[in-house]
Design a protein around this motif. Structure first.
Motif, mmCIF file in Angstrom:
data_model
loop_
_atom_site.group_PDB
_atom_site.id
_atom_site.type_symbol
_atom_site.label_atom_id
_atom_site.label_comp_id
_atom_site.label_asym_id
_atom_site.label_seq_id
_atom_site.Cartn_x
_atom_site.Cartn_y
_atom_site.Cartn_z
ATOM 1 N N PHE A 191 -7.744 75.053 -47.229
ATOM 2 C CA PHE A 191 -8.979 75.816 -47.443
ATOM 3 C C PHE A 191 -9.973 75.531 -46.318
ATOM 4 O O PHE A 191 -10.530 76.451 -45.701
ATOM 5 N N CYS A 192 -10.189 74.262 -46.038
ATOM 6 C CA CYS A 192 -11.150 73.879 -44.994
ATOM 7 C C CYS A 192 -10.681 74.324 -43.617
ATOM 8 O O CYS A 192 -11.483 74.771 -42.791
ATOM 9 N N LEU A 193 -9.380 74.216 -43.351
ATOM 10 C CA LEU A 193 -8.845 74.586 -42.042
ATOM 11 C C LEU A 193 -9.128 76.057 -41.741
ATOM 12 O O LEU A 193 -9.606 76.401 -40.653
ATOM 13 N N HIS A 194 -8.856 76.927 -42.705
ATOM 14 C CA HIS A 194 -9.061 78.352 -42.460
ATOM 15 C C HIS A 194 -10.525 78.752 -42.578
ATOM 16 O O HIS A 194 -10.936 79.745 -41.965
ATOM 17 N N ALA A 195 -11.296 78.008 -43.336
ATOM 18 C CA ALA A 195 -12.741 78.261 -43.349
ATOM 19 C C ALA A 195 -13.335 77.975 -41.973
ATOM 20 O O ALA A 195 -14.166 78.747 -41.459
ATOM 21 N N MET A 196 -12.895 76.884 -41.325
ATOM 22 C CA MET A 196 -13.364 76.567 -39.979
ATOM 23 C C MET A 196 -12.901 77.605 -38.969
ATOM 24 O O MET A 196 -13.648 78.008 -38.077
ATOM 25 N N LEU A 197 -11.639 78.046 -39.101
ATOM 26 C CA LEU A 197 -11.110 79.056 -38.176
ATOM 27 C C LEU A 197 -11.947 80.333 -38.235
ATOM 28 O O LEU A 197 -12.392 80.844 -37.200
ATOM 29 N N MET A 198 -12.164 80.847 -39.438
ATOM 30 C CA MET A 198 -12.854 82.119 -39.579
ATOM 31 C C MET A 198 -14.324 82.025 -39.188
ATOM 32 O O MET A 198 -14.853 82.910 -38.513
ATOM 33 N N SER A 199 -14.992 80.958 -39.608
ATOM 34 C CA SER A 199 -16.408 80.830 -39.263
ATOM 35 C C SER A 199 -16.579 80.652 -37.756
ATOM 36 O O SER A 199 -17.492 81.224 -37.146
ATOM 37 N N SER A 200 -15.671 79.906 -37.124
ATOM 38 C CA SER A 200 -15.769 79.687 -35.679
ATOM 39 C C SER A 200 -15.589 80.982 -34.903
ATOM 40 O O SER A 200 -16.255 81.215 -33.888
ATOM 41 N N PHE A 201 -14.696 81.851 -35.391
ATOM 42 C CA PHE A 201 -14.454 83.093 -34.668
ATOM 43 C C PHE A 201 -15.496 84.160 -34.936
ATOM 44 O O PHE A 201 -15.473 85.218 -34.318
ATOM 45 N N VAL A 202 -16.416 83.894 -35.832
ATOM 46 C CA VAL A 202 -17.601 84.729 -35.922
ATOM 47 C C VAL A 202 -18.507 84.459 -34.720
ATOM 48 O O VAL A 202 -19.104 85.363 -34.146
ATOM 49 N N ALA A 203 -18.564 83.195 -34.313
ATOM 50 C CA ALA A 203 -19.517 82.785 -33.281
ATOM 51 C C ALA A 203 -18.920 82.686 -31.879
ATOM 52 O O ALA A 203 -19.618 82.907 -30.883
ATOM 53 N N LEU A 204 -17.635 82.351 -31.763
ATOM 54 C CA LEU A 204 -17.060 82.068 -30.446
ATOM 55 C C LEU A 204 -17.065 83.249 -29.479
ATOM 56 O O LEU A 204 -17.536 83.106 -28.336
ATOM 57 N N ALA A 238 -19.297 85.450 -24.466
ATOM 58 C CA ALA A 238 -19.870 86.615 -23.779
ATOM 59 C C ALA A 238 -21.283 86.323 -23.305
ATOM 60 O O ALA A 238 -21.680 86.709 -22.194
ATOM 61 N N GLY A 239 -22.058 85.610 -24.129
ATOM 62 C CA GLY A 239 -23.430 85.260 -23.757
ATOM 63 C C GLY A 239 -23.489 84.313 -22.577
ATOM 64 O O GLY A 239 -24.488 84.272 -21.842
ATOM 65 N N ALA A 240 -22.403 83.523 -22.382
ATOM 66 C CA ALA A 240 -22.351 82.597 -21.249
ATOM 67 C C ALA A 240 -21.783 83.255 -20.002
ATOM 68 O O ALA A 240 -21.566 82.580 -18.984
ATOM 69 N N GLY A 241 -21.527 84.579 -20.073
ATOM 70 C CA GLY A 241 -21.080 85.306 -18.891
ATOM 71 C C GLY A 241 -19.591 85.540 -18.807
ATOM 72 O O GLY A 241 -19.089 86.059 -17.807
ATOM 73 N N ALA A 270 -22.123 72.592 -26.724
ATOM 74 C CA ALA A 270 -21.630 73.239 -25.505
ATOM 75 C C ALA A 270 -22.689 74.036 -24.759
ATOM 76 O O ALA A 270 -22.651 74.143 -23.524
ATOM 77 N N GLY A 271 -23.656 74.591 -25.474
ATOM 78 C CA GLY A 271 -24.655 75.424 -24.813
ATOM 79 C C GLY A 271 -23.999 76.605 -24.128
ATOM 80 O O GLY A 271 -23.189 77.316 -24.718
ATOM 81 N N ASN A 272 -24.337 76.824 -22.844
ATOM 82 C CA ASN A 272 -23.744 77.917 -22.069
ATOM 83 C C ASN A 272 -22.683 77.427 -21.098
ATOM 84 O O ASN A 272 -22.328 78.135 -20.151
ATOM 85 N N LEU A 293 -19.256 77.076 -20.052
ATOM 86 C CA LEU A 293 -17.999 77.719 -20.414
ATOM 87 C C LEU A 293 -16.825 76.751 -20.471
ATOM 88 O O LEU A 293 -15.996 76.827 -21.383
ATOM 89 N N TRP A 294 -16.751 75.830 -19.519
ATOM 90 C CA TRP A 294 -15.597 74.931 -19.506
ATOM 91 C C TRP A 294 -15.612 73.983 -20.699
ATOM 92 O O TRP A 294 -14.556 73.555 -21.181
ATOM 93 N N VAL A 295 -16.788 73.665 -21.192
ATOM 94 C CA VAL A 295 -16.882 72.845 -22.409
ATOM 95 C C VAL A 295 -16.372 73.661 -23.601
ATOM 96 O O VAL A 295 -15.650 73.151 -24.466
ATOM 97 N N MET A 296 -16.737 74.947 -23.635
ATOM 98 C CA MET A 296 -16.216 75.820 -24.702
ATOM 99 C C MET A 296 -14.696 75.893 -24.636
ATOM 100 O O MET A 296 -14.008 75.788 -25.667
ATOM 101 N N PHE A 297 -14.153 76.095 -23.434
ATOM 102 C CA PHE A 297 -12.704 76.219 -23.287
ATOM 103 C C PHE A 297 -12.002 74.949 -23.772
ATOM 104 O O PHE A 297 -10.975 75.017 -24.461
ATOM 105 N N ALA A 298 -12.541 73.800 -23.385
ATOM 106 C CA ALA A 298 -11.937 72.530 -23.808
ATOM 107 C C ALA A 298 -11.982 72.387 -25.328
ATOM 108 O O ALA A 298 -11.016 71.921 -25.952
#
Length: 424
Positions: A193-206, A211-214, A269-271, A273-278
């Protein structure tokens, strides 16, 4: 019964049903990495069961195509979700494969799930960028992600004879309470339950965060491709270490720790990008290993004769996590933006870590069903005789189903020896 080579019919059933299941899940997952970004442009246990589910899924796709507002997409996605066919696929697979080959067939279905997820994460953004969100839904419908599944089911998958109740793949009536009362299974269900809750909530924001970071939406598929390839390469050694060396709890807890760390890094991570990728790479390393480990843990912890019920509750927990995560992520993202989504993800990961730390090391046993001839089914001493075999930890004999359900350490005894004990 001891012939473990799959027959032509078993291969057709396994490949056909695996493909049907993959096509259905591909259509579901392709929308995941693009809906939050492209969606913002919108305004405001038989062949017949499988076919019905696929047609409902196709109808949902068509509704999503024809709408010009967000509520139409919501209705279409709801219909897609209601066309669930996993239970029917497993039940039909049980009827079309022999006991000694059923584990291989179901393992193929499980592997196809992970491969489909990886493909969908890469293909979804490419298709959507090329032909738009409406085009993606048309592709899901017209390119036969649903309707080709209907054709495969009707023309390729063999027709099953009489349905045989198999507690390894089906839910036993009145047994859900017993599964829910099992503390180990309850903790594992919370884990998925927690694993997929994290997956779905993260992909709302990621996606909008990148895109906002360019990092253009049209390029984001490259991140998913690389992270999926790396994480799949890491799954095999992790599973070997967990299963063969018998350190499943250690690996599982390590993955939850990695998820917590990934959510915290995304939060900071802020903006960059490489921190986001990692962070995305760390997240999917942990996610894919846990996706592979959890069904095995459920199988090991489920009582003899209740594996199908335990897997049913597990699947329900998984999709409840999807619904909860998507809802929570959307609400928090609208409220305060990506940082609050990742903070919530970190809280969920921390709660999951606390529960996972209390898990015991699972018993390293497999679940087997052995069909009983009429004489053996009436033998009152059969359960005791099987229980006395080396490596057998639990036996449930169900005479009216002519079945014996056994939890066994296959390093100490194999199916052939157990069938011989039944024949005696």
């Amino acid at each position: 019964m001891n012939d473990t080579k799959m027959t032509g019919m078993e291969l057709r059933a396994t490949w056909g049903l695996g493909t049907v299941f993959s096509l259905r899940m591909l259509g579901m997952f392709m929308v995941l990495p693009v809906l939050t970004t492209y969606g913002m442009a919108l305004q405001g246990a038989s062949e017949s069961l499988i076919v019905g589910g696929l047609l409902v899924f196709a109808l949902g796709s068509a509704i999503a195509v024809l709408t010009d507002n967000i509520w139409g997409v919501i209705l279409g996605r709801a219909l897609q979700g209601s066309g669930a066919i996993a239970a029917a696929v497993m039940a039909l697979l049980s009827d079309l494969t022999r006991e000694q080959n059923r584990t291989k067939a179901m393992a193929f279905i499980g592997v196809s799930f992970g491969v489909t997820f990886a493909i969908a994460m890469v293909v979804g953004p490419i298709v959507t960028h090329a032909i738009g969100l409406n085009g993606l839904f048309w592709g899901i419908t017209a390119l036969a992600l649903a309707l080709a599944g209907v054709v495969l089911t009707l023309l390729v998958v063999p027709t099953a004879g009489d349905h045989t109740l198999n507690r390894e793949s089906g839910i036993v009536r009145g047994s859900v309470g017993k599964v829910l009362a099992n503390p180990q299974l309850l903790k594992l269900n919370m884990g998925i339950f927690c694993l997929h809750a994290m997956l779905m909530s993260s992909f709302v924001a990621l996606p909008p965060m990148m895109a906002g970071a360019g990092f253009l939406l049209s390029e984001q598929w490259k991140v998913y491709l690389i992270t999926m390839l790396v994480s799949f390469a890491a799954v095999v050694p992790a599973i070997i270490y967990a299963e063969v060396k018998r350190h499943m709890k250690r690996v599982f807890l390590g993955c939850v720790t990695l998820l917590l760390f990934a959510e915290l890094v995304l939060l900071a991570a802020g903006n960059h990008l490489w921190v986001m990728f990692a962070s995305i790479q760390l997240f999917f390393l942990a996610f894919n290993v846990m996706e592979a480990l959890l069904p095995s843990l459920i199988s090991k912890e489920s009582p003899a004769g209740y594996k199908g019920t335990a897997m049913g509750v597990y699947s329900t927990s998984q999709f409840l996590g999807v619904a909860f995560g998507g809802t929570l992520g959307g609400f928090l993202f609208q409220l305060q933006g990506a940082w609050l989504v990742f903070l919530a993800g970190a809280v969920i990961a921390l709660a999951s870590w606390g529960v996972s730390a209390t898990l015991r090391e699972p018993p390293y046993v497999s679940s087997l069903r052995i069909a009983l001839p009429g004489r053996a089914a009436a033998d009152n001493q059969l359960a005791q005789r099987l229980q006395a075999q080396p490596g057998v930890t639990e036996v449930v004999v169900v005479p009216e189903e002519r079945s014996a359900y056994i939890k066994v350490d296959t390093k100490q005894i194999n199916r052939a020896a157990l069938e011989k004990a039944v024949a005696v």
